[in-house]
Motif scaffolding. Structure first.
Motif, PDB file in Angstrom:
ATOM      1  N   UNK A   1       0.915  -1.131   0.063  1.00 49.93           N
ATOM      2  CA  UNK A   1      -0.167  -0.066   0.046  1.00 49.93           C
ATOM      3  C   UNK A   1       0.680   1.370   0.349  1.00 49.93           C
ATOM      4  N   UNK A   2       0.336   2.388   0.598  1.00 47.86           N
ATOM      5  CA  UNK A   2       1.037   3.549   0.638  1.00 47.86           C
ATOM      6  C   UNK A   2       2.472   3.516   1.370  1.00 47.86           C
ATOM      7  N   UNK A   3       2.724   2.528   2.134  1.00 41.41           N
ATOM      8  CA  UNK A   3       3.991   2.304   2.822  1.00 41.41           C
ATOM      9  C   UNK A   3       5.001   2.209   1.933  1.00 41.41           C
ATOM     10  N   UNK A   4       4.737   1.330   0.795  1.00 35.36           N
ATOM     11  CA  UNK A   4       5.618   1.153  -0.584  1.00 35.36           C
ATOM     12  C   UNK A   4       5.879   2.359  -1.196  1.00 35.36           C
ATOM     13  N   UNK A   5       5.279   3.402  -1.028  1.00 31.34           N
ATOM     14  CA  UNK A   5       5.732   4.725  -1.717  1.00 31.34           C
ATOM     15  C   UNK A   5       6.248   5.502  -0.669  1.00 31.34           C
ATOM     16  N   UNK A   6       6.023   5.365   0.551  1.00 33.91           N
ATOM     17  CA  UNK A   6       6.811   6.068   1.569  1.00 33.91           C
ATOM     18  C   UNK A   6       8.205   5.670   1.617  1.00 33.91           C
ATOM     19  N   UNK A   7       8.405   4.242   1.521  1.00 34.54           N
ATOM     20  CA  UNK A   7       9.726   3.900   1.746  1.00 34.54           C
ATOM     21  C   UNK A   7      10.354   3.278   0.414  1.00 34.54           C
ATOM     22  N   UNK A   8       9.825   3.554  -0.769  1.00 39.20           N
ATOM     23  CA  UNK A   8      10.097   3.060  -1.999  1.00 39.20           C
ATOM     24  C   UNK A   8      10.450   1.495  -2.111  1.00 39.20           C
ATOM     25  N   UNK A   9       9.461   0.812  -1.743  1.00 40.24           N
ATOM     26  CA  UNK A   9       9.717  -0.491  -1.824  1.00 40.24           C
ATOM     27  C   UNK A   9       8.704  -0.985  -3.202  1.00 40.24           C
ATOM     28  N   UNK A  10       9.224  -1.298  -4.346  1.00 37.16           N
ATOM     29  CA  UNK A  10       8.904  -1.721  -5.455  1.00 37.16           C
ATOM     30  C   UNK A  10       9.196  -2.932  -5.999  1.00 37.16           C
ATOM     31  N   UNK A  11       8.329  -3.598  -7.065  1.00 35.66           N
ATOM     32  CA  UNK A  11       8.613  -4.727  -7.931  1.00 35.66           C
ATOM     33  C   UNK A  11       8.146  -4.346  -9.299  1.00 35.66           C
ATOM     34  N   UNK A  12       8.951  -4.783 -10.346  1.00 38.23           N
ATOM     35  CA  UNK A  12       8.642  -4.735 -11.708  1.00 38.23           C
ATOM     36  C   UNK A  12       7.225  -5.547 -12.025  1.00 38.23           C
TER      37      UNK A  12
END
Lengths: 343, 343, 343, 343
Positions: D39-50
């Motif tokens: 969720x939004x945590x991934x944009x706060x911490x820049x956690x991504x996958x292609x």
């Protein structure tokens, strides 16, 4: 220790649980596993994947086999393919091979062990439950439950329309699935390869049922049941009768006979490959896991040329012999029990 | 011959398949069946229904018991109730009684047989799989599959939210359901009554799992697992700790410990009675049918004071004794196999 | 008030929920219901059962129809059969008739209403979802879920063996089941009657998929899809080609083409009657219950010559006209959405 | 075009079908997708996958969300977290964001769009079916079917033991799941937040049922139903009554009341998280796929600050406003329909 692992022949639910269990046991003992892709073909062509605990996470309940399967037999071209198998086994640095398969796959394992002391452990696999090595083989319970769910569905529509429903199951050589599922579904007649088909008796039974006021019926037929032989020729469409096309498949043939001889609307369902796919039942997952752990133990203890058996509820080591991977027919006590439901 | 039939104790999937099989076998032999309602209570109060082939049509796949059940024990008021049982048995013109039940129900059968040569045949029934008479008892397979389906569902939501999911199963005295279902579901830890609970080991295992990058886990706990004893007191909320309400039930307690000691979000599900209801699996229908046929055979052959056993895949006659209806613990080989999945 | 109730045409899951709802609503209003057996045949021959709340207990989740069904049409022999329908309707003391059925059954209702002001209320029923009166018809959701479960199973075995699996669904006139289930299953190609079959495009799509490294595929085909027409003749076995038997059925034909033109192992499953039997899904039970309650309301309010519609999620009254029971094709927006998964 | 994609709030079946559809549509248009984790945590911490077509293969029928989820809200720490969201969105080179979530997740999307013209498209998600934007939300159908399957199981054991079974479902703010599943299961009483609880009426209804000879009953209760208020105090255990522990949870409280006031054995099941996990139904997969395709279309067409709605069977674009993500109560017409089954 580097343990190779392959799955051969027709797939069935539970193969991934075997793979997962082998990998976990070997890893716990400090070894590692190499996945051979598509059965023996993967050793002929050196197609492999590493198998770690992480990579086998979450597969215990997954249908099919993550390694793929094939019916490739290196002994069809022994000079090239058997040599390739041996060479790649060496090149991959394998110390042992766990081969999961039926009579064909394990037959290759047996020859390789005989010819070259190939360090192999066999795990019997047959969705049809027709291997001597196991009272019950993983995949069978799942297949039976799929058949029973289909039968339960056919029942309600058959009763609404007063039809006979014919359900054809897997079982080319044996009637385990048909008999076991038929008993669970309360089938009104069951045809299996092990019991000579008596069409007259079947029609009499269905007629008695109608006389008792039940206008629908469920007939379960194993794929391998045969109409040839002592059957009343009046029941059966001769192959060359003009204007009387002989239906394809045993299920459709039995339906033809019921519809034309008993004069009652009949429908057929051939479940086919649906019986060998999808999520395994709990019992198949447990049995496959137990077999996988035991196979890993044998490999780690270098007990090669062996096979696991599942008899009387116990898993045990046995020599990998032609007898142990030989065929196994339906226990007729089950057929008699199922027949208690026939009218 | 008039065969009475009752089902006692907690119900389980497969009871109707037993009833149907008894009725069919007895009818085929020219006898008839009388259904006793609500276990022993039906004999105390003379509550019965006729049981014919027609009336038991279509029940092979029906959950529960069409006869109803109860935990009524005539030996609680022997002077009145045991006398009533005997008088009504006479008045109903019964020649035999097939009693399907667990240790309580069969314990009454045993006493009646001892005290009065009561013509009884026992069929063991325990959804928990905890009777000595059977390696596997009908209803167990269905319960396990229900647990596994729930576990498969909990897995996906647990992984989405990086939570530990604690699933509490039936099993007051034994860990069969928890262990077997846990193995099938690939549980990350399993707690059963037969294995002393080591909370430290559980927390270590979950911690190792997290270190390996898996932030979700599934813990399966039998209802009867006990936290008392050698557990690390630091793990466990003392009963009277101020501001620290002790959770009710073992599942919630284990979840409390994981949440508070391992500091990871945890959720609990107590499956409860859902495990004993609904459509039986194919294996339970087959096993129940085989038992019903065999029980009818014993009744027809007047082999009274007997019990059916299911061991090594075989159904056999045994004397109805306290030993044969005694308890049966989890085979720890299964726990060891399940533990191979623990991190 | 005495409300007659019949179910005609092919059965589908949810019919019993309609029956139960009608009975409960009518009973709550102080009326009573009479069940007509086997569709219009039951009025021609006066075959009925009383329908009370007690007798319809527990049927909300039962497949089929407890009233039986048939395709009997009294207008085939109007002089005798239509007269019988009217005479028995009188003799039974019926005040209204709720007819649940498809275009044939409701077509009879329409004619009876036109010809004789027959006091009828229609409930549309089509497992194929092909009636103009309903966006979604009960039974459809159950059928689709059965197809998807089969497709999920075929997927795993298809992937293990690198095969194309062809699944033939119901849908003689329309592609609703094939398209909807295909979308849910992530099918790699879908063939429906509403979209001209372009075999070349299908083969190209499967080829692109293989080039992307996926060696298995799932193709879903509606029973009523047609290969005739603009198809590339090179794809298709001509009917009289020597030594090239044309397979029976659209599923087998498509499999033949894939196997022979794309040179990839292919297997077919024709789900047939399994799609219309067994336990209805929750959505079908709810929709059928809502329709049954609304039909009872119309009957109680003597709103005859009417039909219920289900559009935009709302159930409404409409006149029983040829248009409202006319055919309904697949909404091609669904096909376009499903096609987003094609390679 | 690089489309970011996140799933927030409680997970539900169908999220992966949304993800898969977005990825396929964007890829077909020549764009690419970036998965934001948790969720939004991934944009706060820049956690991504292609997210590619290959990586989303086979997930249409997978429960949970492969992206993970959380309830993290950047507006709790706007200075740091909102800034991080914007910075990482830039750094990742994203052109659009598809946010799948409930009122919280979409509330953040709304504020970001208002405050910064953040290029966001919202997809409503609520397993409870309580968002204004959708008549029916994906996940709901799956949850309801899980409840109904549990209810069907509870029925058989309840009837065997003449017990009342109380089933507590999800639904903190609304009664959609309880009412819809209760109607499908033929529940004998249903308690929801939208209808003031009248315990006297419930007890009267159960008493009438017993008088009609039915000794078992099924009561379905939404988690959010409240006993406070106009309820007869005689029904309810006061919080401080000595020796009368007030049970925890609404299901247990209702069971307490039935057991103690109606004097009938009662059992409770709280289904909890099982309702939000596992394989989605066909309808949920189709709806989620349609929403995913439509969301991708909006993103590709740069229609930002929008939301998808699902009303009257149609998926449409709407402005992302507080109203559209506002709450939605149970349509009481459903409750009235369900109440037609109450005695």
């Amino acid at each position: 220790m580097n343990v190779g692992l392959l799955t051969g022949g027709g797939d069935c639910p539970g193969l991934n649980a075997v793979i997962r269990a082998v990998v976990r046991r070997v890893a716990a003992a400090g070894g590692r596993c190499t996945g051979i892709l598509e059965g023996w073909r993967g050793l002929i062509r050196e197609m492999t994947v590493p198998l770690t605990v992480a990579e086998t996470h979450g597969i215990v309940g997954l249908g099919g086999t993550i390694l793929g399967s094939s019916r490739t037999n290196p002994y069809k071209n022994p000079e090239t393919d058997v040599a390739s198998v041996r060479a790649h086994f060496e090149a991959l640095g394998l110390d042992a091979l766990v081969a999961v398969g039926g009579d064909d796959t394990l037959g290759v394992a047996l020859r390789l062990h005989k010819d070259f002391r190939f360090p192999v452990v066999g795990v019997p696999k047959t969705i049809d439950n027709d291997l001597d090595a196991a009272d019950f083989s993983f995949g069978f319970d799942t297949a039976v439950n799929i058949v029973v769910e289909a039968a339960d569905r056919l029942r309600t529509t058959g009763e609404s329309h007063r039809r006979v429903m014919v359900l054809e199951t897997m079982g080319r050589r044996c009637g385990w699935i048909a008999c076991y599922a038929g008993m669970a579904a309360g089938a009104d007649y069951i045809l299996v390869p092990e019991v000579p088909v008596d069409l007259g008796r079947m029609l009499d039974s269905l007629a008695r049922r109608r006389q008792a006021g039940r206008h629908s019926a469920l007939v379960v037929v194993a794929e391998g049941a045969r109409l040839e032989g002592p059957a009343d020729p009046a029941c059966y469409p001769p192959r060359d009768a003009p204007g009387m096309p002989r239906p394809e498949g045993i299920g459709a043939s039995v339906a033809w006979i019921i519809e034309n001889r008993a004069r009652v609307e009949t429908r057929t369902l051939v479940l086919g490959h649906m019986q060998r796919g999808g999520i395994p039942t709990a019992a198949d997952r447990v049995l496959a896991t137990r077999l996988g752990l035991a196979a890993a133990d044998l490999a780690l203890r270098r007990r090669f040329g062996t096979l696991l058996t599942h008899r009387g509820g116990q898993i045990a080591e046995a020599p990998l012999t032609a007898e142990n991977i030989g065929p196994r027919s339906l226990d007729l006590a089950y057929y008699d029990a199922a027949a208690a439901s026939f009218a």
